[in-house]
Design a protein around this motif. Sequence first.
Motif, short mmCIF file in Angstrom:
data_model
loop_
_atom_site.label_atom_id
_atom_site.label_comp_id
_atom_site.label_asym_id
_atom_site.label_seq_id
_atom_site.Cartn_x
_atom_site.Cartn_y
_atom_site.Cartn_z
N GLU A 15 -13.87 -21.40 12.07
CA GLU A 15 -14.72 -20.23 11.90
C GLU A 15 -16.17 -20.53 12.28
O GLU A 15 -16.88 -19.66 12.78
CB GLU A 15 -14.63 -19.75 10.44
CG GLU A 15 -15.28 -18.41 10.16
CD GLU A 15 -14.71 -17.27 10.99
OE1 GLU A 15 -13.49 -17.22 11.21
OE2 GLU A 15 -15.51 -16.41 11.45
N VAL A 18 -17.22 -19.57 15.80
CA VAL A 18 -17.10 -18.18 16.26
C VAL A 18 -18.48 -17.56 16.39
O VAL A 18 -19.34 -17.72 15.52
CB VAL A 18 -16.24 -17.35 15.29
CG1 VAL A 18 -16.20 -15.88 15.72
CG2 VAL A 18 -14.83 -17.93 15.22
N GLU A 20 -20.63 -13.98 16.90
CA GLU A 20 -20.49 -12.54 16.67
C GLU A 20 -21.41 -11.74 17.58
O GLU A 20 -22.62 -11.98 17.61
CB GLU A 20 -20.88 -12.20 15.23
CG GLU A 20 -19.92 -12.67 14.17
CD GLU A 20 -18.78 -11.71 13.93
OE1 GLU A 20 -17.81 -12.13 13.27
OE2 GLU A 20 -18.86 -10.53 14.38
N HIS A 32 -16.08 -8.03 19.44
CA HIS A 32 -17.22 -8.56 18.69
C HIS A 32 -17.15 -10.06 18.47
O HIS A 32 -18.17 -10.69 18.21
CB HIS A 32 -17.31 -7.86 17.33
CG HIS A 32 -17.54 -6.39 17.46
ND1 HIS A 32 -18.75 -5.86 17.83
CD2 HIS A 32 -16.71 -5.33 17.28
CE1 HIS A 32 -18.67 -4.54 17.88
NE2 HIS A 32 -17.44 -4.19 17.55
N ARG A 33 -15.96 -10.64 18.51
CA ARG A 33 -15.83 -12.07 18.17
C ARG A 33 -15.40 -12.87 19.38
O ARG A 33 -14.38 -12.59 20.02
CB ARG A 33 -14.84 -12.23 17.02
CG ARG A 33 -15.41 -11.80 15.68
CD ARG A 33 -14.33 -11.50 14.67
NE ARG A 33 -13.39 -12.59 14.45
CZ ARG A 33 -13.60 -13.62 13.62
NH1 ARG A 33 -14.71 -13.70 12.93
NH2 ARG A 33 -12.69 -14.57 13.49
N SER A 50 -12.62 -14.20 24.17
CA SER A 50 -12.58 -13.17 23.14
C SER A 50 -11.49 -13.52 22.12
O SER A 50 -10.39 -13.92 22.48
CB SER A 50 -12.27 -11.81 23.77
OG SER A 50 -11.93 -10.87 22.76
N ASP A 52 -10.66 -11.12 20.01
CA ASP A 52 -10.06 -9.81 19.77
C ASP A 52 -9.05 -9.47 20.85
O ASP A 52 -8.04 -8.81 20.59
CB ASP A 52 -11.17 -8.72 19.75
CG ASP A 52 -12.22 -9.01 18.68
OD1 ASP A 52 -13.42 -9.06 19.01
OD2 ASP A 52 -11.82 -9.20 17.52
N ARG A 126 -25.23 -15.26 16.08
CA ARG A 126 -25.17 -13.88 16.56
C ARG A 126 -25.55 -13.87 18.02
O ARG A 126 -26.39 -14.66 18.46
CB ARG A 126 -26.12 -13.00 15.76
CG ARG A 126 -25.40 -12.13 14.75
CD ARG A 126 -26.29 -11.09 14.21
NE ARG A 126 -27.06 -11.58 13.10
CZ ARG A 126 -28.15 -10.99 12.62
NH1 ARG A 126 -28.62 -9.90 13.18
NH2 ARG A 126 -28.78 -11.49 11.59
#
Lengths: 150, 102
Positions: A15, A18, A20, A32-33, A50, A52, A126
């Motif tokens: 995690e 990752v 965002e 978004h991820r 990605s 997603d 981010r």
Amino acid sequence: MIFHTKHFGPVTVEETRVVEFPQGLPGFESCHRFVPLEHPASVGLIFLQSLDVPELCFLTLPVRVARADYRLSIAPEDLELLGLPEGRRPEIGLDVVALAILSFSEGELPTVNLLSPVVMHIATRRAVQAIRPDEQYGCREPLVAMELTC
Amino acid sequence: MLIIRRHCGQSICVGDGVAIEVLECGPNRVKLGISAPKEVQVIRGETRLTRQQNLAAAEIPAKALGELQKHLRADPGEPASTLVPGADAARAISPGSLGGEI
């Protein structure tokens, strides 16, 4: 977690790796991820995969690999989105990472998008695709001869 | 392209329901106000360019990667390595470590 990737099959991702994108990217607003990946057979390339959509993976290069003298130009609303203070240009390598997305068509030379680099805030993980407010670079800049080193 | 000169405060109407008004004129830029129905998308030209470019970049097929690697190598004569699929070969990078290498 194990995620399926476009180029490498299943990959284990923590995690903490990752990134965002609160607004996704233009054309991919619901993605978004992402996770940046590297591979020993593709030294220098950063694969922005990605989480997603497994088939979505952007090939990128750090902007300074494409242009050694590249300087960021980020609109205030993008600085805010990243959680960076206004009025101070963020430093590549210190505050942020900036990646340029590669395009490649068969029979043509690859080009790199220096108009809108993906900018990641290192501290918060981010990211945003920050479109430059100035006219300095285009979205299909040629790649000049580069040295990609380990 | 239709070319129209406007003063500050004047406007242009496009199709049904789209109006563009020149709100402020500065030496280097212009402030425009745009009214449009909700279903009509209004975006900056460079956002559209970026969108098109992203869509094109996403289309690079997995099999083109080898060809792309040839263009990126300092020594084009070097044979292309093959990507090894599998959880062990590709590595997720932390943005912090990316920063350190630049």
